[in-house]
Scaffold this motif. Structure first.
Motif, PDB file in Angstrom:
ATOM      1  N   MET A   1      -1.305  90.799 106.718  1.00  0.00           N
ATOM      2  CA  MET A   1      -1.421  89.833 105.645  1.00  0.00           C
ATOM      3  C   MET A   1      -0.970  90.496 104.351  1.00  0.00           C
ATOM      4  N   ASN A   2      -0.102  89.816 103.600  1.00  0.00           N
ATOM      5  CA  ASN A   2       0.346  90.343 102.315  1.00  0.00           C
ATOM      6  C   ASN A   2      -0.768  90.207 101.296  1.00  0.00           C
ATOM      7  N   SER A   3      -0.931  91.244 100.517  1.00  0.00           N
ATOM      8  CA  SER A   3      -1.956  91.217  99.480  1.00  0.00           C
ATOM      9  C   SER A   3      -1.363  90.640  98.206  1.00  0.00           C
ATOM     10  N   PRO A   4      -2.087  89.729  97.544  1.00  0.00           N
ATOM     11  CA  PRO A   4      -1.606  89.223  96.255  1.00  0.00           C
ATOM     12  C   PRO A   4      -1.507  90.360  95.241  1.00  0.00           C
ATOM     13  N   LYS A   5      -0.558  90.231  94.330  1.00  0.00           N
ATOM     14  CA  LYS A   5      -0.324  91.227  93.279  1.00  0.00           C
ATOM     15  C   LYS A   5      -1.534  91.295  92.341  1.00  0.00           C
ATOM     16  N   ILE A   6      -1.788  92.498  91.820  1.00  0.00           N
ATOM     17  CA  ILE A   6      -2.865  92.675  90.839  1.00  0.00           C
ATOM     18  C   ILE A   6      -2.307  93.201  89.526  1.00  0.00           C
ATOM     19  N   ASP A   7      -3.000  92.875  88.456  1.00  0.00           N
ATOM     20  CA  ASP A   7      -2.741  93.444  87.133  1.00  0.00           C
ATOM     21  C   ASP A   7      -4.028  94.116  86.678  1.00  0.00           C
ATOM     22  N   ILE A   8      -3.895  95.223  85.982  1.00  0.00           N
ATOM     23  CA  ILE A   8      -5.067  95.959  85.511  1.00  0.00           C
ATOM     24  C   ILE A   8      -4.991  96.054  83.995  1.00  0.00           C
ATOM     25  N   LYS A   9      -6.110  95.717  83.347  1.00  0.00           N
ATOM     26  CA  LYS A   9      -6.167  95.724  81.887  1.00  0.00           C
ATOM     27  C   LYS A   9      -7.384  96.511  81.426  1.00  0.00           C
ATOM     28  N   PRO A  10      -7.245  97.250  80.314  1.00  0.00           N
ATOM     29  CA  PRO A  10      -8.445  97.882  79.764  1.00  0.00           C
ATOM     30  C   PRO A  10      -9.402  96.795  79.283  1.00  0.00           C
ATOM     31  N   GLU A  23      -5.611  81.515  90.295  1.00  0.00           N
ATOM     32  CA  GLU A  23      -5.815  80.329  91.127  1.00  0.00           C
ATOM     33  C   GLU A  23      -7.092  80.506  91.933  1.00  0.00           C
ATOM     34  N   VAL A  24      -7.661  79.388  92.338  1.00  0.00           N
ATOM     35  CA  VAL A  24      -8.832  79.423  93.204  1.00  0.00           C
ATOM     36  C   VAL A  24      -8.314  79.411  94.634  1.00  0.00           C
ATOM     37  N   SER A  25      -8.533  80.497  95.356  1.00  0.00           N
ATOM     38  CA  SER A  25      -7.942  80.663  96.679  1.00  0.00           C
ATOM     39  C   SER A  25      -8.857  81.502  97.562  1.00  0.00           C
ATOM     40  N   GLU A  26      -9.032  81.055  98.801  1.00  0.00           N
ATOM     41  CA  GLU A  26      -9.829  81.827  99.774  1.00  0.00           C
ATOM     42  C   GLU A  26      -9.205  83.200 100.006  1.00  0.00           C
ATOM     43  N   LEU A  27      -7.872  83.273 100.055  1.00  0.00           N
ATOM     44  CA  LEU A  27      -7.188  84.550 100.268  1.00  0.00           C
ATOM     45  C   LEU A  27      -7.500  85.517  99.124  1.00  0.00           C
ATOM     46  N   ILE A  28      -7.421  85.030  97.894  1.00  0.00           N
ATOM     47  CA  ILE A  28      -7.697  85.891  96.746  1.00  0.00           C
ATOM     48  C   ILE A  28      -9.161  86.314  96.745  1.00  0.00           C
ATOM     49  N   LEU A  29     -10.055  85.378  97.000  1.00  0.00           N
ATOM     50  CA  LEU A  29     -11.481  85.723  97.069  1.00  0.00           C
ATOM     51  C   LEU A  29     -11.724  86.788  98.129  1.00  0.00           C
ATOM     52  N   GLU A  30     -11.121  86.632  99.297  1.00  0.00           N
ATOM     53  CA  GLU A  30     -11.296  87.615 100.371  1.00  0.00           C
ATOM     54  C   GLU A  30     -10.785  88.991  99.949  1.00  0.00           C
ATOM     55  N   LYS A  31      -9.628  89.032  99.276  1.00  0.00           N
ATOM     56  CA  LYS A  31      -9.079  90.313  98.827  1.00  0.00           C
ATOM     57  C   LYS A  31      -9.983  90.963  97.783  1.00  0.00           C
ATOM     58  N   ILE A  32     -10.500  90.160  96.856  1.00  0.00           N
ATOM     59  CA  ILE A  32     -11.396  90.694  95.827  1.00  0.00           C
ATOM     60  C   ILE A  32     -12.632  91.293  96.487  1.00  0.00           C
ATOM     61  N   PRO A  53     -17.417  90.678  90.521  1.00  0.00           N
ATOM     62  CA  PRO A  53     -16.314  89.815  90.969  1.00  0.00           C
ATOM     63  C   PRO A  53     -16.385  88.435  90.321  1.00  0.00           C
ATOM     64  N   ALA A  54     -15.215  87.786  90.232  1.00  0.00           N
ATOM     65  CA  ALA A  54     -15.117  86.408  89.757  1.00  0.00           C
ATOM     66  C   ALA A  54     -14.022  85.713  90.570  1.00  0.00           C
ATOM     67  N   TYR A  55     -13.638  84.492  90.156  1.00  0.00           N
ATOM     68  CA  TYR A  55     -12.621  83.729  90.888  1.00  0.00           C
ATOM     69  C   TYR A  55     -11.380  84.551  91.198  1.00  0.00           C
ATOM     70  N   ASN A  56     -10.846  85.187  90.193  1.00  0.00           N
ATOM     71  CA  ASN A  56      -9.584  85.899  90.386  1.00  0.00           C
ATOM     72  C   ASN A  56      -9.584  87.274  89.700  1.00  0.00           C
ATOM     73  N   SER A  57     -10.768  87.870  89.574  1.00  0.00           N
ATOM     74  CA  SER A  57     -10.816  89.178  88.918  1.00  0.00           C
ATOM     75  C   SER A  57     -11.986  90.011  89.429  1.00  0.00           C
ATOM     76  N   LEU A  58     -11.894  91.287  89.113  1.00  0.00           N
ATOM     77  CA  LEU A  58     -12.970  92.223  89.421  1.00  0.00           C
ATOM     78  C   LEU A  58     -13.112  93.161  88.230  1.00  0.00           C
ATOM     79  N   VAL A 133     -18.801  79.749  97.792  1.00  0.00           N
ATOM     80  CA  VAL A 133     -19.296  80.187  96.486  1.00  0.00           C
ATOM     81  C   VAL A 133     -18.346  81.264  95.972  1.00  0.00           C
ATOM     82  N   TYR A 134     -17.677  80.966  94.872  1.00  0.00           N
ATOM     83  CA  TYR A 134     -16.745  81.918  94.259  1.00  0.00           C
ATOM     84  C   TYR A 134     -17.437  82.784  93.223  1.00  0.00           C
ATOM     85  N   GLY A 135     -18.561  82.328  92.717  1.00  0.00           N
ATOM     86  CA  GLY A 135     -19.285  83.107  91.723  1.00  0.00           C
ATOM     87  C   GLY A 135     -20.578  82.399  91.370  1.00  0.00           C
TER      88      GLY A 135
END
Length: 150
Positions: A1-10, A23-32, A53-58, A133-135
Motif C-alpha cells: 500500500m502506498n503511503s500518503p505524503k507527509i509534511d512536517i512543520k515546526p 481530507e477525511v480518509s480511512e487510509l490516512i487515519l490508518e497511516k497516522i 493524532p487528529a484527522y490528518n495530522s500528528l 472515530v477520527y478524534g
C-alpha cells in the motif's frame, strides 16, 4: 500500500506537526495511527514524548526539551518511509446506547420534516451505519466521526 505524503512543520520549540493530505480518509487515519504506534513503541519510546493524532495530522511534543527540528524532520521522514505494514493499531467496536425519545431528541420531528422522511427512517439512517472515530473533541463525549450517512 502506498503511503500518503507527509509534511512536517515546526510547532513551537518543543513540538512539531506532521500533516497528511487534508481530507477525511480511512487510509490516512490508518497511516497516522500506525505511525503513532511505531513512534511510541520503537522510535521515541526512550524519551518523554506526547503524541496527539487528529484527522490528518500528528502532533509530536516533548515538554522537557527543545526539539532540533531539522534533525527530527529527517528522522521522521526516514521512519515513515520505512514504516512496515505490519504495525497495526488496535481498533475497537463500541456500541453506544441512544435514545430517540422526543423529550431528548427535540429536533427529530423537524429533521424528519425537512428531509421528507419519517422519524423511523431518520432513526434507521442514524443507527444503520458503523462510524469511525477520527478524534475526540474538546467537549466531553464529543467525537469527530466519519462514515455518516448523508
Amino acid at each position: 500500500m502506498n503511503s500518503p505524503k507527509i509534511d512536517i512543520k515546526p510547532f513551537g520549540t518543543h513540538s512539531l506537526l506532521i500533516e497528511w493530505p487534508n481530507e477525511v480518509s480511512e487510509l490516512i487515519l490508518e497511516k497516522i495511527l500506525q505511525f503513532q504506534t511505531f513512534l511510541n513503541s520503537e522510535a521515541l519510546k526512550e524519551m518523554d514524548w506526547e503524541l496527539v493524532p487528529a484527522y490528518n495530522s500528528l502532533l509530536i511534543l516533548n515538554r522537557k526539551k527543545e526539539i532540533d527540528f531539522e534533525k527530527m524532520s529527517v528522522d521522521i521522514h526516514n521512519w515513515y518511509a520505512n514504516l512496515k505494514e505490519s504495525v497495526k493499531p488496535d481498533r475497537f467496536l463500541w456500541r453506544l446506547p441512544v435514545t430517540y425519545d422526543l423529550e431528548f431528541g427535540l429536533d427529530l420531528e423537524d429533521v424528519a420534516g425537512q428531509l421528507n422522511k419519517t422519524k423511523r427512517e431518520i432513526i434507521d439512517l442514524h443507527t444503520g451505519s458503523t462510524y469511525t472515530v477520527y478524534g475526540i473533541g474538546f467537549l466531553p463525549g464529543f467525537m469527530y466521526l466519519g462514515g455518516i450517512n448523508s
